[in-house]
Design a protein around this motif. Structure first.
Motif, short mmCIF file in Angstrom:
data_model
loop_
_atom_site.label_atom_id
_atom_site.label_comp_id
_atom_site.label_asym_id
_atom_site.label_seq_id
_atom_site.Cartn_x
_atom_site.Cartn_y
_atom_site.Cartn_z
N TRP A 33 -0.32 3.03 -2.64
CA TRP A 33 0.34 1.74 -2.80
C TRP A 33 -0.23 1.11 -4.06
O TRP A 33 -1.45 0.93 -4.19
CB TRP A 33 0.05 0.84 -1.60
CG TRP A 33 0.83 1.17 -0.38
CD1 TRP A 33 1.95 0.54 0.07
CD2 TRP A 33 0.56 2.19 0.59
NE1 TRP A 33 2.39 1.11 1.26
CE2 TRP A 33 1.55 2.12 1.59
CE3 TRP A 33 -0.45 3.15 0.70
CZ2 TRP A 33 1.57 2.98 2.69
CZ3 TRP A 33 -0.42 4.02 1.78
CH2 TRP A 33 0.58 3.93 2.76
N HIS A 92 5.26 1.85 -3.17
CA HIS A 92 4.71 3.00 -2.45
C HIS A 92 5.15 4.24 -3.21
O HIS A 92 6.34 4.48 -3.38
CB HIS A 92 5.25 3.04 -1.02
CG HIS A 92 4.85 4.26 -0.25
ND1 HIS A 92 5.61 5.41 -0.25
CD2 HIS A 92 3.78 4.51 0.54
CE1 HIS A 92 5.03 6.32 0.52
NE2 HIS A 92 3.93 5.80 1.01
N ALA A 114 7.52 -1.31 -1.52
CA ALA A 114 6.60 -1.37 -0.39
C ALA A 114 6.95 -2.48 0.58
O ALA A 114 6.62 -2.40 1.77
CB ALA A 114 5.16 -1.55 -0.89
N CYS A 177 5.13 4.18 4.69
CA CYS A 177 5.40 3.03 3.84
C CYS A 177 5.64 1.79 4.67
O CYS A 177 5.13 0.71 4.38
CB CYS A 177 6.60 3.32 2.94
SG CYS A 177 7.12 1.93 1.91
#
Length: 208
Positions: A33, A92, A114, A177
């Motif tokens: 991330w 992500h 994300a 995610c």
């Protein structure tokens, strides 16, 4: 994990070291991330050592491409063509390595929003049978926010980086995610007795 490096000699980049990817088996996954804090050209999000066994770059210069994946210094796949990473937005990203029956490697890069889980883009590259994770160890391990080239290091937040010894599916990555960088996936048994997993299991996470 936070990288504020301004050039390749800076010390705020992160060296994951050697031996973090399996030297046996048929797959591995790196997911992370990240949030871009400043746009830079040819900034490497992740790079495997000075020999550049593979690398994933953000903010490519002239042609304005994002997420450029290279394997052994040869351009393998261009992903996120024309898409500019937004400063302050969390993404992500995942690299999935999967060995095929003919011993070639299928390498997939994907990028998601994300916050929403939306798949922004993905791309696939193929490496020949001579490529292996052993080459990464020989190259000195994996760097986050660093490159052997004299390009600017990225100015990014690395919120979480995970490495799995299996090739995760698109559904598994989507679920990871959605769970976010603070989630932990593992099976924990408490109490006496035996726990048996039966049927067509796809469980590949950690066990405690």
């Amino acid at each position: 994990l936070h990288s504020q490096a301004t050039d390749k000699t800076a010390t705020s980049c992160i060296n994951l070291g050697a031996g973090v990817l399996p030297t046996s088996g048929r797959g591995a996954t790196i997911e992370m991330w990240v949030t871009q804090l400043e746009r830079r050209q040819w900034a490497r999000l992740i790079c495997a050592g000075p020999s550049k066994t593979f690398w994933l770059a953000s903010n490519r210069g002239g042609s304005n491409k994002e997420g450029w994946l290279s394997i052994n210094g040869t351009s393998g796949a261009a992903s996120h063509d024309g898409y500019e990473l937004e400063n302050g937005k969390r993404y992500h990203m995942a690299l999935v390595f999967e060995k095929q029956l003919d011993d070639t490697w299928l390498i997939t890069v994907s990028m998601r929003d994300a916050a929403t889980g939306e798949l922004i883009d993905s791309a696939v590259a193929t490496a020949n049978a001579s490529w292996s994770f052993d080459k990464i160890d020989q190259a000195g391990g994996i760097w986050l926010g660093h490159s052997a080239d004299p390009d600017p290091d990225p100015y990014m937040d690395y919120h979480d980086v995970r490495i799995y010894n299996c090739a995760m599916t698109a559904d598994q990555l989507a679920a990871s995610c959605a769970a976010g960088p603070d989630a932990h996936f593992y099976l924990k048994k408490t109490g006496a007795g035996m726990l048996t997993l039966s049927g067509a299991n796809t469980y590949k996470a950690g066990t405690a």
